[in-house]
Motif scaffolding. Sequence first.
Motif, mmCIF file in Angstrom:
data_model
loop_
_atom_site.group_PDB
_atom_site.id
_atom_site.type_symbol
_atom_site.label_atom_id
_atom_site.label_comp_id
_atom_site.label_asym_id
_atom_site.label_seq_id
_atom_site.Cartn_x
_atom_site.Cartn_y
_atom_site.Cartn_z
ATOM 1 N N HIS A 16 71.357 74.249 -22.945
ATOM 2 C CA HIS A 16 72.596 74.917 -23.344
ATOM 3 C C HIS A 16 73.617 74.888 -22.214
ATOM 4 N N ARG A 63 75.104 71.356 -22.070
ATOM 5 C CA ARG A 63 76.059 71.110 -23.161
ATOM 6 C C ARG A 63 77.355 71.875 -22.938
ATOM 7 N N THR A 64 77.206 73.103 -22.450
ATOM 8 C CA THR A 64 78.391 73.923 -22.204
ATOM 9 C C THR A 64 79.273 73.297 -21.131
ATOM 10 N N ASN A 65 78.664 72.823 -20.072
ATOM 11 C CA ASN A 65 79.434 72.216 -18.984
ATOM 12 C C ASN A 65 80.165 70.954 -19.436
ATOM 13 N N LYS A 66 79.592 70.256 -20.417
ATOM 14 C CA LYS A 66 80.214 69.022 -20.903
ATOM 15 C C LYS A 66 81.382 69.287 -21.842
ATOM 16 N N THR A 67 81.306 70.371 -22.592
ATOM 17 C CA THR A 67 82.299 70.585 -23.660
ATOM 18 C C THR A 67 83.255 71.735 -23.401
ATOM 19 N N LYS A 68 82.960 72.556 -22.415
ATOM 20 C CA LYS A 68 83.800 73.729 -22.157
ATOM 21 C C LYS A 68 85.183 73.293 -21.678
ATOM 22 N N THR A 69 86.215 73.958 -22.174
ATOM 23 C CA THR A 69 87.583 73.659 -21.759
ATOM 24 C C THR A 69 88.194 74.895 -21.124
ATOM 25 N N ASP A 89 83.716 78.819 -28.647
ATOM 26 C CA ASP A 89 84.213 77.454 -28.743
ATOM 27 C C ASP A 89 83.086 76.449 -28.531
ATOM 28 N N ILE A 90 82.099 76.827 -27.749
ATOM 29 C CA ILE A 90 80.971 75.934 -27.498
ATOM 30 C C ILE A 90 80.003 75.956 -28.673
ATOM 31 N N GLU A 139 80.814 76.460 -31.790
ATOM 32 C CA GLU A 139 81.496 76.307 -33.074
ATOM 33 C C GLU A 139 80.887 75.227 -33.959
ATOM 34 N N GLY A 140 80.123 74.305 -33.390
ATOM 35 C CA GLY A 140 79.500 73.279 -34.219
ATOM 36 C C GLY A 140 78.622 73.876 -35.297
#
Length: 379
Positions: free
Chosen positions: A347, A350-356, A364-365, A367-368
């Motif tokens: 987790h 994944r968070t580090n890759k998609t976090k804005t 926001d992470i 939301e998928g």
Amino acid sequence: MAKTRHLLGISGGKDSAALAIYLNDKYPQFDFEYYFCDTGKELDETYQLINNLESYLGKSIKKLENPDIDSTGDNPFDFYYKSFRGYLPSPQARWCTALMKLKPFENFVNGDDAVSYVGIRGDEEREGYISKEANIQSIFPFRKNIWSSDVMTKVFQPENFEMVIDYFQSYYSGNDLDKLVDIFNEPISFDKNHKNEAEKILKRKANSSLDLGIARFNRGVFDFLKTTKYPLAKEIDYVLLENEDVLVRDDIFRILRESGVGVPEYYEKVEFEVDGQKGEYARSRSGCYFCFFQQKIEWVWLYEQHPDLFKKAMAYESEDDLFTWIPNETLKELIQPERIKQIKLGHINRTNKTKTKSSPYLLDILEGTERDGCNTCFL
């Protein structure tokens, strides 16, 4: 002639709660009926949100009940769980949705003409709940396109072209009318073998038409609806036709906080640390605490934040019958220390890759999966 009912379901989630507040404040002339389908397996925060909403709205939220279940002493989930002999609901067999959400709602409507208001946001791609019953029409006030896909299908049906364009000519002229005609003339087939392509074209047609002016597109659609049996065909006018607001996730949290109703605590991120790395988790949805659409990190959240509820969820599983909440993994296996560590590290990655940086919300992470699942549960 019976009056059209205006219904708004409160799921216990952020979007439906914010929708109730938004519509109450902006359109006080509506006589909304609020309802809640209680599964008996909600988090305490859900019931607190409903209490807060009732205080803010100054109106009760009707709990939809089934007299047949009430007489057994069981809550709705346990009643149906026993009826299915321990067979757990799943994405492939959503008996929970059908029996605990849709059936009580349609019984509540009881054949009346009704408009159902759904909190799909302007930053979401999914389509909300659309009843198969002709007397129930769905409206999506947070989106640029308030109309449901079934309405758009009728509007853009090639055989309806001349009639629909005739209505739109009251609001479009010159170059804009030419552009609108070109949009309508784009070929589209509603053959079931081309369903995905038709959905893409339909969305493109609707968005392009709305880009020429939201209010006038809505008025053209509304005039056309007068020729149908949709509930709104009975209305002389409809104030949402002029609404050009498009609300996204940040707006939802703002509405809940500024109103004083508050954000359900399970949406608030909680920090954790594993192998010297820090992460955050939260819950992405309302609905049953053991919802099978949860991410595995959310199951870990439940285990660590509500161990009593996690233990109850475990009790429903049957390893011998392979009845588990997660395919190919029991909750007993999921909470082994090494497995929890693996899930948390995954987790964090994944968070580090998609976090804005543009959003402070862990949601926001997540939301998928928030967009998966039952549209009547997680709004």
